[in-house]
Design an enzyme around this catalytic site. Sequence first.
Site, PDB file in Angstrom:
ATOM      1  N   ASP A  43     -40.921  -4.642  37.906  1.00  0.00           N
ATOM      2  CA  ASP A  43     -40.260  -5.532  36.960  1.00  0.00           C
ATOM      3  C   ASP A  43     -39.191  -6.265  37.767  1.00  0.00           C
ATOM      4  O   ASP A  43     -38.172  -5.681  38.135  1.00  0.00           O
ATOM      5  CB  ASP A  43     -39.623  -4.707  35.832  1.00  0.00           C
ATOM      6  CG  ASP A  43     -38.711  -5.540  34.930  1.00  0.00           C
ATOM      7  OD1 ASP A  43     -38.690  -6.783  35.064  1.00  0.00           O
ATOM      8  OD2 ASP A  43     -38.007  -4.933  34.093  1.00  0.00           O
ATOM      9  N   LYS A 105     -33.810 -15.539  39.653  1.00  0.00           N
ATOM     10  CA  LYS A 105     -35.055 -15.702  38.902  1.00  0.00           C
ATOM     11  C   LYS A 105     -35.066 -17.006  38.093  1.00  0.00           C
ATOM     12  O   LYS A 105     -36.115 -17.596  37.853  1.00  0.00           O
ATOM     13  CB  LYS A 105     -35.225 -14.493  37.977  1.00  0.00           C
ATOM     14  CG  LYS A 105     -36.540 -14.430  37.247  1.00  0.00           C
ATOM     15  CD  LYS A 105     -36.637 -13.109  36.503  1.00  0.00           C
ATOM     16  CE  LYS A 105     -37.870 -13.018  35.655  1.00  0.00           C
ATOM     17  NZ  LYS A 105     -37.924 -11.734  34.935  1.00  0.00           N
ATOM     18  N   GLU A 207     -44.272  -9.992  30.939  1.00  0.00           N
ATOM     19  CA  GLU A 207     -43.362  -8.885  30.615  1.00  0.00           C
ATOM     20  C   GLU A 207     -43.639  -8.275  29.240  1.00  0.00           C
ATOM     21  O   GLU A 207     -43.716  -7.044  29.112  1.00  0.00           O
ATOM     22  CB  GLU A 207     -41.907  -9.360  30.723  1.00  0.00           C
ATOM     23  CG  GLU A 207     -41.494  -9.580  32.174  1.00  0.00           C
ATOM     24  CD  GLU A 207     -40.221 -10.394  32.336  1.00  0.00           C
ATOM     25  OE1 GLU A 207     -39.523 -10.646  31.333  1.00  0.00           O
ATOM     26  OE2 GLU A 207     -39.917 -10.796  33.470  1.00  0.00           O
ATOM     27  N   ASP A 229     -36.835  -8.864  23.557  1.00  0.00           N
ATOM     28  CA  ASP A 229     -36.285  -8.522  24.878  1.00  0.00           C
ATOM     29  C   ASP A 229     -34.933  -9.185  25.088  1.00  0.00           C
ATOM     30  O   ASP A 229     -34.860 -10.396  25.290  1.00  0.00           O
ATOM     31  CB  ASP A 229     -37.301  -8.970  25.957  1.00  0.00           C
ATOM     32  CG  ASP A 229     -36.844  -8.646  27.385  1.00  0.00           C
ATOM     33  OD1 ASP A 229     -35.669  -8.267  27.574  1.00  0.00           O
ATOM     34  OD2 ASP A 229     -37.671  -8.784  28.302  1.00  0.00           O
TER      35      ASP A 229
HETATM   36  P1  ADP Z   1     -32.732  -8.293  32.828  1.00  0.00           P
HETATM   37  O1  ADP Z   1     -34.020  -8.175  32.081  1.00  0.00           O
HETATM   38  O2  ADP Z   1     -31.979  -9.573  32.541  1.00  0.00           O
HETATM   39  O3  ADP Z   1     -32.872  -8.055  34.293  1.00  0.00           O
HETATM   40  P2  ADP Z   1     -31.743  -5.709  31.785  1.00  0.00           P
HETATM   41  O4  ADP Z   1     -32.826  -5.459  30.829  1.00  0.00           O
HETATM   42  O5  ADP Z   1     -31.612  -4.794  32.938  1.00  0.00           O
HETATM   43  O6  ADP Z   1     -31.694  -7.213  32.291  1.00  0.00           O
HETATM   44  O7  ADP Z   1     -30.372  -5.701  30.941  1.00  0.00           O
HETATM   45  C1  ADP Z   1     -29.121  -5.814  31.523  1.00  0.00           C
HETATM   46  C2  ADP Z   1     -28.076  -5.872  30.422  1.00  0.00           C
HETATM   47  O8  ADP Z   1     -28.136  -4.674  29.645  1.00  0.00           O
HETATM   48  C3  ADP Z   1     -26.649  -5.994  30.954  1.00  0.00           C
HETATM   49  O9  ADP Z   1     -25.944  -6.971  30.215  1.00  0.00           O
HETATM   50  C4  ADP Z   1     -26.078  -4.608  30.663  1.00  0.00           C
HETATM   51  O10 ADP Z   1     -24.676  -4.620  30.466  1.00  0.00           O
HETATM   52  C5  ADP Z   1     -26.816  -4.240  29.399  1.00  0.00           C
HETATM   53  N1  ADP Z   1     -26.780  -2.802  29.136  1.00  0.00           N
HETATM   54  C6  ADP Z   1     -27.225  -1.795  29.923  1.00  0.00           C
HETATM   55  N2  ADP Z   1     -26.960  -0.605  29.375  1.00  0.00           N
HETATM   56  C7  ADP Z   1     -26.321  -0.859  28.199  1.00  0.00           C
HETATM   57  C8  ADP Z   1     -25.755  -0.028  27.168  1.00  0.00           C
HETATM   58  N3  ADP Z   1     -25.783   1.299  27.242  1.00  0.00           N
HETATM   59  N4  ADP Z   1     -25.176  -0.653  26.122  1.00  0.00           N
HETATM   60  C9  ADP Z   1     -25.119  -1.989  26.048  1.00  0.00           C
HETATM   61  N5  ADP Z   1     -25.613  -2.811  26.974  1.00  0.00           N
HETATM   62  C10 ADP Z   1     -26.207  -2.260  28.051  1.00  0.00           C
HETATM   63 MG    MG Z   2     -35.965  -7.804  31.781  1.00  0.00          MG
END
Ligand code: ADP
Ligand code: MG
Length: 402
Positions: A43, A105, A207, A229
């Site tokens: 991913d 990205k 995705e 998402d």
């Molecule tokens: P992407 O798909 O953009 O790469 P992710 O799915 O990894 O991103 O999500 C990242 C986001 O999730 C960040 O803003 C992070 O702060 C948030 N996040 C991660 N854990 C938590 C949590 N426990 N509570 C709230 N937000 C969270």
């Molecule tokens: Mg993602």
Amino acid sequence: MKAGPADPVSPTKARPMVLLQIHEPGAPPLPHAGDRPPAVGIDLGTTNSVVAVSRDGKPEVLRGQTGMALVPSVVAYPPDSGPLVGLAARAVLLDRPEWVVSSVKRLMGRGAGDLKTLAGALPYELDAAPGPGGGMVRLKVGERRLSPVEVSADILRALKALAETKLGGAVERAVITVPAYFDDAARAATKDAAKLAGLDVLRLVNEPTAAALAYGLDKGSEGIYAVYDLGGGTFDVSILRMAKGVFQVLATGGDSALGGDDFDHALAESFLAERHARTGANTLTTGEAKLALATARIAKECLSGADDGEWLLDAGVQPTAHRMTRRGFEDLIRPLVERTARICREVRDDADLKPADVQGVVLVGGSTRVPLVRRAGAQVFGREPLADIDPDEVVAVGAALQ
Ligand code: ADP
Ligand code: MG
């Protein structure tokens, strides 16, 4: 950057050598298919990336030394060393932000013609001069000029290295996920990045499809599913139809400038307003602003589990402490969450579906850990969401299964 060892057999010259090797006594035996190391699922996210593998149909997320599966999609380019990826790069961000690239990205497959809409929305400078590769956007990082493909390749190399350490052998093949809305140019750029990193792309998978595969929806009953998402900087919703084990994307929608980062901003602003009221200090250095954002992110993630808490903003001469309840935080982010719900309804209408047509909803992305977000995702589709698999890992799990 050296070219990857993608294809050692050049048709004109090397063929006789291969024959020679086969007949040479004492040469190591050629590997047969069964000995090949497993392919991995990746991913490649805007904020974080994850690599997973599937062995005998059982998916396993590969974790680094700290037990973390998430590798921040951040690369630092110090002038005197090779690139740093992930947490190490994020650490450089506080001191030398000009060496660091994140959110690359968003630039995949984008031409120099997109510069106007992109510049300003990104935390780094873009090179206005067209690159040698025919007008692809390039990033200015210190003295370097880098293409988004090169930066992505550095992230993929780090994930490949993590997988090789965990699996104890060379990893050369991968299934990589891309957003459903990625156009041909963005998909081609993703493949180029993989090739540069020495990975053979078996397939690019959408995705939302990967998330649905992770929940085994391809094996269940036929029907229509929504994938909600919410990541760090982007929101995507997709409606999939599953028939005879194959997913079809019926409609997609989203907002490329809406995500958990906006929750951080809302909370940081609230902390800073309080700080201003208490100390009278209303000027803000860049360092203080960054610290406020980092503190807000920690507070936000805490409030997904806790009902309230107190956080110290240790900035400037006068540190200030700030209390926040989950309720208070929910009030701050409600307009943002409502925006995601509105987009979901629009996408459902685009697909000509009635609310009851959607049979299930899958939650993806770290920001769906926020209880208010989870409730909104459930409410808008009128279904209890599928959320047993870690929302940051679910896409990589699906890619590995594929
Ligand atoms: P992407 O798909 O953009 O790469 P992710 O799915 O990894 O991103 O999500 C990242 C986001 O999730 C960040 O803003 C992070 O702060 C948030 N996040 C991660 N854990 C938590 C949590 N426990 N509570 C709230 N937000 C969270
Ligand atoms: Mg993602």
